[in-house]
Design a protein around this motif. Structure first.
Motif, mmCIF file in Angstrom:
data_model
loop_
_atom_site.group_PDB
_atom_site.id
_atom_site.type_symbol
_atom_site.label_atom_id
_atom_site.label_comp_id
_atom_site.label_asym_id
_atom_site.label_seq_id
_atom_site.Cartn_x
_atom_site.Cartn_y
_atom_site.Cartn_z
ATOM 1 N N ALA A 129 0.984 -1.181 0.171
ATOM 2 C CA ALA A 129 0.010 0.033 0.181
ATOM 3 C C ALA A 129 0.853 1.186 0.141
ATOM 4 O O ALA A 129 0.684 2.194 -0.717
ATOM 5 C CB ALA A 129 -0.921 0.015 1.280
ATOM 6 N N GLY A 130 2.016 1.362 0.759
ATOM 7 C CA GLY A 130 3.048 2.321 0.815
ATOM 8 C C GLY A 130 3.290 2.558 -0.537
ATOM 9 O O GLY A 130 3.639 3.826 -1.020
ATOM 10 N N LEU A 131 3.891 1.644 -1.160
ATOM 11 C CA LEU A 131 4.535 1.742 -2.499
ATOM 12 C C LEU A 131 3.413 2.379 -3.548
ATOM 13 O O LEU A 131 4.015 2.817 -4.312
ATOM 14 C CB LEU A 131 5.105 0.364 -2.891
ATOM 15 C CG LEU A 131 6.293 -0.330 -2.058
ATOM 16 C CD1 LEU A 131 6.686 -1.625 -2.511
ATOM 17 C CD2 LEU A 131 7.605 0.670 -2.439
ATOM 18 N N ALA A 132 2.272 1.711 -3.481
ATOM 19 C CA ALA A 132 1.208 2.223 -4.385
ATOM 20 C C ALA A 132 0.910 3.801 -4.162
ATOM 21 O O ALA A 132 0.500 4.202 -5.175
ATOM 22 C CB ALA A 132 0.174 1.168 -4.071
ATOM 23 N N ALA B 175 9.485 -2.149 -9.546
ATOM 24 C CA ALA B 175 8.680 -3.215 -10.138
ATOM 25 C C ALA B 175 9.262 -4.357 -9.422
ATOM 26 O O ALA B 175 8.617 -5.369 -9.077
ATOM 27 C CB ALA B 175 9.006 -3.377 -11.675
ATOM 28 N N ARG B 176 10.772 -4.379 -9.049
ATOM 29 C CA ARG B 176 11.208 -5.786 -8.625
ATOM 30 C C ARG B 176 10.713 -5.743 -7.132
ATOM 31 O O ARG B 176 10.420 -6.891 -6.711
ATOM 32 C CB ARG B 176 12.904 -5.483 -8.393
ATOM 33 C CG ARG B 176 13.366 -6.895 -8.188
ATOM 34 C CD ARG B 176 14.767 -7.129 -7.651
ATOM 35 N NE ARG B 176 15.098 -6.562 -6.168
ATOM 36 C CZ ARG B 176 16.066 -5.723 -5.944
ATOM 37 N NH1 ARG B 176 17.170 -5.517 -6.999
ATOM 38 N NH2 ARG B 176 16.122 -5.573 -4.685
ATOM 39 N N LEU B 177 10.767 -4.727 -6.430
ATOM 40 C CA LEU B 177 9.900 -4.784 -5.115
ATOM 41 C C LEU B 177 8.576 -5.313 -4.948
ATOM 42 O O LEU B 177 8.394 -5.949 -4.479
ATOM 43 C CB LEU B 177 10.093 -3.395 -4.635
ATOM 44 C CG LEU B 177 11.223 -2.715 -4.090
ATOM 45 C CD1 LEU B 177 11.188 -1.161 -3.710
ATOM 46 C CD2 LEU B 177 11.740 -3.446 -2.636
ATOM 47 N N LEU B 178 7.826 -4.956 -6.099
ATOM 48 C CA LEU B 178 6.473 -5.442 -6.054
ATOM 49 C C LEU B 178 6.357 -6.780 -6.281
ATOM 50 O O LEU B 178 5.464 -7.443 -5.651
ATOM 51 C CB LEU B 178 5.897 -4.689 -6.870
ATOM 52 C CG LEU B 178 5.452 -2.910 -6.842
ATOM 53 C CD1 LEU B 178 5.049 -2.415 -7.969
ATOM 54 C CD2 LEU B 178 4.721 -2.642 -5.521
ATOM 55 N N ALA B 179 7.181 -7.254 -7.250
ATOM 56 C CA ALA B 179 7.328 -8.693 -7.672
ATOM 57 C C ALA B 179 7.880 -9.571 -6.429
ATOM 58 O O ALA B 179 7.183 -10.607 -5.978
ATOM 59 C CB ALA B 179 8.036 -8.884 -8.939
#
Length: 156
Positions: free
Chosen positions: A88-91, A142-146
């Motif tokens: 949620a923070g990353l979004a 993108a790598r963090l989300l994955a």
């Protein structure tokens, strides 16, 4: 990619020189070291390895000398909640803070498409290590989300 291999779920944030990782290690009963330790303890390797259900927080701060401590009360659902709040923070695409109890406060800041983090780690009572803060360099968003999604799937 994580510089540590724990065999169980791991949420790794950083690079191979500076990181914080929430892990639930699993011992392999077939591993030579596990077999030797089990023999020394007088139990079977399978009993020694156990279910692999104790979480740990691991850190390394640029010197190659990792540290960490167990989080015996942490459950998978709480680890998943931490991951969801991190997502949620990353979004939000703005600076944010996510806490994991009293032991970890993770502050994220966007740097273009990447993210940098400051992790404040406070060992629980009984651990002899000092409180520490560490900074990660920019990490690809993108790598963090994955990685976070893979972590969440590994908890099932």
């Amino acid at each position: 990619m994580s510089p540590i291999a724990v065999g169980g779920p791991e949420l790794f944030i950083g690079d191979d020189t500076t990181y914080v990782a929430l892990v639930r290690p699993e011992l392999d009963a077939a591993d030579e070291g596990v077999r030797a330790a089990a023999e020394q303890a007088g139990v079977s390797p399978e009993e020694f390895a156990g279910p692999g259900n104790v979480w740990a927080l691991l850190t390394d701060v640029e010197d190659g000398e990792g540290d960490g401590f167990e989080l015996p009360g942490l459950r998978d659902i709480e680890a998943e909640d931490f991951a969801e709040r991190l997502l949620a923070g990353l979004a939000g695409a703005a600076p944010f803070t996510v806490e994991a109890g009293d032991v970890l406060r993770l502050e994220g800041r966007p740097t273009g498409d990447d993210w940098a983090f400051t992790a404040h780690v406070t060992p629980p009572e009984g651990h002899d290590g000092p409180a520490q803060s560490l900074e990660t360099g920019p990490l690809p968003g993108a790598r963090l989300l994955a990685d976070i999604e893979a972590f969440r799937r590994s908890l099932v």
